[in-house]
Design a protein around this motif. Structure first.
Motif, PDB file in Angstrom:
ATOM      1  N   ILE A 453      15.527  17.782  -3.138  1.00 22.01           N
ATOM      2  CA  ILE A 453      14.931  18.537  -4.240  1.00 22.01           C
ATOM      3  C   ILE A 453      14.937  17.731  -5.540  1.00 22.01           C
ATOM      4  N   PRO A 454      16.094  17.219  -6.029  1.00 18.77           N
ATOM      5  CA  PRO A 454      16.027  16.412  -7.260  1.00 18.77           C
ATOM      6  C   PRO A 454      15.235  15.117  -7.086  1.00 18.77           C
ATOM      7  N   ILE A 455      15.278  14.527  -5.890  1.00 15.36           N
ATOM      8  CA  ILE A 455      14.506  13.302  -5.650  1.00 15.36           C
ATOM      9  C   ILE A 455      13.013  13.609  -5.730  1.00 15.36           C
ATOM     10  N   PHE A 456      12.621  14.745  -5.141  1.00 15.82           N
ATOM     11  CA  PHE A 456      11.216  15.145  -5.190  1.00 15.82           C
ATOM     12  C   PHE A 456      10.757  15.351  -6.632  1.00 15.82           C
ATOM     13  N   PHE A 457      11.536  16.108  -7.405  1.00 17.98           N
ATOM     14  CA  PHE A 457      11.141  16.371  -8.793  1.00 17.98           C
ATOM     15  C   PHE A 457      11.155  15.088  -9.624  1.00 17.98           C
ATOM     16  N   SER A 458      12.088  14.187  -9.329  1.00 19.35           N
ATOM     17  CA  SER A 458      12.136  12.915 -10.064  1.00 19.35           C
ATOM     18  C   SER A 458      10.893  12.086  -9.786  1.00 19.35           C
ATOM     19  N   LEU A 459      10.503  12.013  -8.525  1.00 19.16           N
ATOM     20  CA  LEU A 459       9.305  11.248  -8.191  1.00 19.16           C
ATOM     21  C   LEU A 459       8.058  11.938  -8.748  1.00 19.16           C
ATOM     22  N   TYR A 460       8.044  13.264  -8.716  1.00 19.91           N
ATOM     23  CA  TYR A 460       6.928  13.993  -9.307  1.00 19.91           C
ATOM     24  C   TYR A 460       6.817  13.674 -10.795  1.00 19.91           C
ATOM     25  N   LYS A 461       7.972  13.611 -11.476  1.00 19.76           N
ATOM     26  CA  LYS A 461       7.990  13.273 -12.888  1.00 19.76           C
ATOM     27  C   LYS A 461       7.439  11.866 -13.118  1.00 19.76           C
ATOM     28  N   VAL A 462       7.864  10.927 -12.282  1.00 20.82           N
ATOM     29  CA  VAL A 462       7.386   9.544 -12.399  1.00 20.82           C
ATOM     30  C   VAL A 462       5.871   9.492 -12.243  1.00 20.82           C
ATOM     31  N   ILE A 463       5.374  10.145 -11.215  1.00 22.35           N
ATOM     32  CA  ILE A 463       3.934  10.110 -10.940  1.00 22.35           C
ATOM     33  C   ILE A 463       3.152  10.834 -12.038  1.00 22.35           C
ATOM     34  N   PHE A 464       3.750  11.879 -12.603  1.00 21.78           N
ATOM     35  CA  PHE A 464       3.031  12.687 -13.585  1.00 21.78           C
ATOM     36  C   PHE A 464       2.972  12.031 -14.960  1.00 21.78           C
ATOM     37  N   VAL A 465       4.067  11.396 -15.402  1.00 23.00           N
ATOM     38  CA  VAL A 465       4.128  10.968 -16.796  1.00 23.00           C
ATOM     39  C   VAL A 465       3.907   9.478 -17.021  1.00 23.00           C
ATOM     40  N   THR A 466       4.123   8.644 -16.016  1.00 25.86           N
ATOM     41  CA  THR A 466       4.046   7.207 -16.274  1.00 25.86           C
ATOM     42  C   THR A 466       2.612   6.700 -16.148  1.00 25.86           C
ATOM     43  N   ILE A 467       2.228   5.894 -17.116  1.00 27.65           N
ATOM     44  CA  ILE A 467       0.850   5.431 -17.201  1.00 27.65           C
ATOM     45  C   ILE A 467       0.506   4.469 -16.073  1.00 27.65           C
ATOM     46  N   GLU A 468       1.507   3.875 -15.448  1.00 24.27           N
ATOM     47  CA  GLU A 468       1.249   2.900 -14.389  1.00 24.27           C
ATOM     48  C   GLU A 468       0.515   3.515 -13.194  1.00 24.27           C
ATOM     49  N   LEU A 469       0.587   4.838 -13.012  1.00 28.22           N
ATOM     50  CA  LEU A 469      -0.142   5.477 -11.920  1.00 28.22           C
ATOM     51  C   LEU A 469      -1.489   6.046 -12.368  1.00 28.22           C
ATOM     52  N   ARG A 470      -1.763   6.019 -13.668  1.00 28.29           N
ATOM     53  CA  ARG A 470      -3.052   6.521 -14.151  1.00 28.29           C
ATOM     54  C   ARG A 470      -4.168   5.592 -13.656  1.00 28.29           C
ATOM     55  N   HIS A 471      -5.151   6.195 -12.963  1.00 26.39           N
ATOM     56  CA  HIS A 471      -6.302   5.474 -12.417  1.00 26.39           C
ATOM     57  C   HIS A 471      -5.883   4.376 -11.424  1.00 26.39           C
ATOM     58  N   ALA A 472      -4.696   4.518 -10.818  1.00 27.03           N
ATOM     59  CA  ALA A 472      -4.243   3.531  -9.828  1.00 27.03           C
ATOM     60  C   ALA A 472      -4.824   3.884  -8.463  1.00 27.03           C
ATOM     61  N   PRO A 473      -5.585   2.991  -7.819  1.00 27.94           N
ATOM     62  CA  PRO A 473      -6.192   3.301  -6.523  1.00 27.94           C
ATOM     63  C   PRO A 473      -5.222   3.067  -5.371  1.00 27.94           C
ATOM     64  N   TRP A 474      -5.554   3.659  -4.225  1.00 25.63           N
ATOM     65  CA  TRP A 474      -4.807   3.383  -2.993  1.00 25.63           C
ATOM     66  C   TRP A 474      -5.775   2.802  -1.967  1.00 25.63           C
ATOM     67  N   ILE A 475      -6.412   3.673  -1.183  1.00 23.05           N
ATOM     68  CA  ILE A 475      -7.398   3.213  -0.198  1.00 23.05           C
ATOM     69  C   ILE A 475      -8.627   4.112  -0.276  1.00 23.05           C
ATOM     70  N   GLY A 476      -9.779   3.552   0.074  1.00 23.77           N
ATOM     71  CA  GLY A 476     -10.994   4.340   0.233  1.00 23.77           C
ATOM     72  C   GLY A 476     -11.270   5.273  -0.915  1.00 23.77           C
ATOM     73  N   TRP A 477     -11.266   6.566  -0.600  1.00 22.84           N
ATOM     74  CA  TRP A 477     -11.663   7.580  -1.572  1.00 22.84           C
ATOM     75  C   TRP A 477     -10.565   7.903  -2.592  1.00 22.84           C
ATOM     76  N   ILE A 478      -9.340   7.455  -2.364  1.00 22.06           N
ATOM     77  CA  ILE A 478      -8.247   7.715  -3.315  1.00 22.06           C
ATOM     78  C   ILE A 478      -8.274   6.610  -4.373  1.00 22.06           C
ATOM     79  N   ARG A 479      -8.945   6.904  -5.480  1.00 20.39           N
ATOM     80  CA  ARG A 479      -9.099   5.915  -6.554  1.00 20.39           C
ATOM     81  C   ARG A 479      -8.182   6.185  -7.740  1.00 20.39           C
ATOM     82  N   ASP A 480      -7.471   7.310  -7.714  1.00 17.05           N
ATOM     83  CA  ASP A 480      -6.569   7.646  -8.815  1.00 17.05           C
ATOM     84  C   ASP A 480      -5.398   8.441  -8.258  1.00 17.05           C
ATOM     85  N   LEU A 481      -4.242   7.789  -8.119  1.00 17.66           N
ATOM     86  CA  LEU A 481      -3.072   8.435  -7.537  1.00 17.66           C
ATOM     87  C   LEU A 481      -2.448   9.462  -8.470  1.00 17.66           C
TER      88      LEU A 481
END
Length: 604
Positions: A453-481
């Motif tokens: 639970i805390p690990i999930f919320f911590s990673l959610y926080k990282v993905i939500f607030v850090t600019i490094e994931l803004r407009h970061a692509p993965w594969i194919g149709w996932i162009r913004d994580l």
């Protein structure tokens, strides 16, 4: 698993589910659009008993709103700013730093999307700027010191670049010569040196200050896990004030504003933070100052200020003070370097790490290093999940072994249920005897769930607030994580000739993308390896939970859904092989075939 432990797991899962449902069905209200008001700005002088704050409206621009940003920019003579990361200009009226855009960041993923605008001039919409000046003390009056209307001239430099600082000059006509030298690096930090030369026969007293002002409350994400508003560090103490909270600050009649002042002894900074961007004033480390958060209700202006101590300048002498201005993107590595190289205490905490900062910070650091290695945030999230699961493997081993034993005992549990009927006390007693006889610890399966639970919320926080994931692509149709999966089952993932529902609409909840569907399936398969609750109601809730989470998390950031899928797949693999290592041979749906289990030894 006894009723107490089942209820604990159920309560944990349902609590998380309630939070998700609440914020999806009852999202925070959008902030009202603020209209630009034809009012003068407030500004404040420096620290020191002999230097009074400037009353609101004094020495301010009387011009009416000009309506457009372009017209506001054309309303004053300007000096160009150009760096690898920033473009814009400085107004010679007031020497305002009021025109900055971020060259490396665009508003959307579209190729023709405009770059992000950070600072804007007074007169246009969303005025947001930095202003420097001096507050008068002793015998000086406001017209003797530079302020918001002062018309500066360029003494040296033609444009502000990392290789060419500029110096502005203004003489008050009474023997004081003011200069402002501005330099900038190749990222987002400016150095502003203010000086005053006293050519009179008398000493003068005055105090330098810096202001970051926003006219009207800006549009915000307005989400409960994210802070937007004032952020400041005062000798190691971090404080955050949202825009609504600024109106609740203590009223100061002398300034006609709501004000909170903190005396900083030697190291601090103050400014405004958005989700991804920030504008911050930072006196040089070792410099005492007053850190000010202010809201001027009559003008609807939000301000942060640094008021520096009063300077006494002897005849023929010159006094100067250096401060820093950060205006740019909250890039982790960039901010960390400023904290280290400039000695800005706690500057990295300007990123909103949240309550679980002791987990969020190392998780982001590891994600950052993995991204540097792999060059793709999607694969970095998957590898990060694998590393986290490896760290938790010792706990998981005991947990999954216990679950395997519990699953083997399911037939015995059903017999107990039939034999005891509605006698719950007898059922509980016989269950405990069965656990004791088979050496099963029903609580062993709870710990990994609670740790997730805390690990999930911590990673959610990282993905939500850090600019490094803004407009970061993965594969194919996932162009913004940082955004939800854009595919949709409603148009058969792009096969039908119409667009999926817009994010935020009711249909968007049922407009499942590829990743949310894979999430639901992976959660269902992983759940099949766990022993089912004996209580029918609990069993029904657990059975529906994968599909409920599939819809709930379908509107979450793709990076978070990707983490959960990876977590489920790795958990399934771990649990499957641990069960086999203990002699249980389940099929892919978790069914243990009878007659093929290895004989239980004393250790198992």
């Amino acid at each position: 698993m006894d009723d107490q432990n089942k209820n604990m797991i159920l309560a944990t899962a349902l609590s998380f589910l309630v939070i998700l449902v609440w914020f999806l069905l009852f999202p925070p209200e959008e902030p009202p659009v603020q209209t630009e008001q034809p009012v003068a700005e407030s500004q404040t002088g420096g620290a020191g008993d002999s230097v009074a704050p400037v009353p609101p409206g004094t020495d301010a621009r009387p011009a009416l709103p000009i309506d457009t940003r372009e017209a506001a920019l054309a309303d004053s003579e300007r000096l160009t700013v150009l760096t690898p990361e920033l473009s814009g200009s400085i107004s010679l009226t007031g020497g305002r730093i009021d025109d900055l855009s971020l060259r490396s960041y665009r508003e959307t993923l579209a190729e023709d999307s405009p770059i992000v605008t950070l600072l804007s001039p007074v007169g246009g919409a969303n005025a947001y700027y930095a202003l420097y000046g001096w507050a008068p003390g002793g015998t000086l009056a406001f017209e003797d010191v530079p302020g918001a209307n002062t018309q500066w001239t360029v003494e040296s430099g033609t444009e502000l670049t990392p290789d060419s600082p500029v110096t502005l000059r203004w003489e008050n006509g009474s023997g004081l010569v003011f200069r402002r030298t501005i330099s900038i690096d190749d990222k987002f930090m400016m150095s502003v040196t203010q000086s005053v030369e006293n050519t009179t026969a008398d000493e003068v007293r005055l105090a330098p200050y810096g202001i970051v002002a926003r006219h009207g409350e800006p549009d915000t994400v307005n989400f409960f896990i994210l802070h937007e508003g004032v952020v400041r560090m005062s000798d190691g103490e971090l404080q955050e004030i949202d825009y609504g909270g600024m109106a609740d600050l203590e009223a100061n009649p002398a300034e006609a504003a709501q004000v909170e002042i903190i005396d900083v002894a030697e190291n601090g900074w103050v400014g405004f933070t958005d989700k991804y961007w920030m504008t911050t004033l930072a006196p040089a480390p070792g410099q005492s100052f007053r850190s000010v958060a202010k809201y001027v209700p009559g003008a609807d202006i939000y301000q942060t200020e640094t008021r520096l101590p009063t300077q006494t300048v002897a005849p023929g002498a010159t006094a100067e003070v250096q401060t820093f201005l950060f205006a740019g993107a909250k890039e982790w590595e960039t901010i960390r370097n400023y904290e280290r190289d400039l000695g800005l205490l706690g500057f990295l905490d300007s990123i909103d790490w949240g309550w679980f900062f002791f987990l969020t910070k190392p998780i982001f650091w590891l994600l950052h290093e993995l991204h540097a290695l792999l060059g793709n945030m999607g694969w970095s999230i998957i590898l990060l999940t694998l590393i986290i699961k490896a760290v938790l493997l010792p706990l998981a081993w005991k947990s999954y072994a216990s679950m395997a034993k519990m699953k083997e005992l399911q037939p015995e549990m059903e017999k107990l249920k039939e034999r005891c009927g509605d006698d719950r006390q007898k059922m509980q007693q016989e269950m405990m005897e069965l656990y004791k006889k088979e050496k099963v610890n029903p609580a062993a399966g709870c710990l990994p769930i609670l740790l997730q639970i805390p690990i999930f919320f911590s990673l959610y926080k990282v993905i939500f607030v850090t600019i490094e994931l803004r407009h970061a692509p993965w594969i194919g149709w996932i162009r913004d994580l940082s955004a939800p999966d854009p595919s949709s089952i409603i148009n058969l993932f792009g096969l039908l000739p119409f667009a999926p529902p817009e994010p935020g609409s009711i249909l968007a909840i049922v407009s499942l993308g590829v990743l949310p569907i894979i999430l639901g399936i992976s959660m269902w398969l992983q759940q099949k390896l766990n022993p089912a609750p004996t209580d029918p109601t609990q069993a029904m809730i657990f059975a529906w939970m994968p599909w409920v989470f599939m819809f709930m998390l379908g509107t979450f950031a793709s990076g978070l859904v990707l983490y959960w899928i990876a977590n489920n797949v790795i958990t399934f693999a771990q649990q499957y092989f641990i069960m086999r290592s203990h002699g249980y041979k389940p099929d892919i749906f978790g069914n243990i075939k009878s007659g093929i289990k290895k004989p239980r030894t004393k250790d198992t």
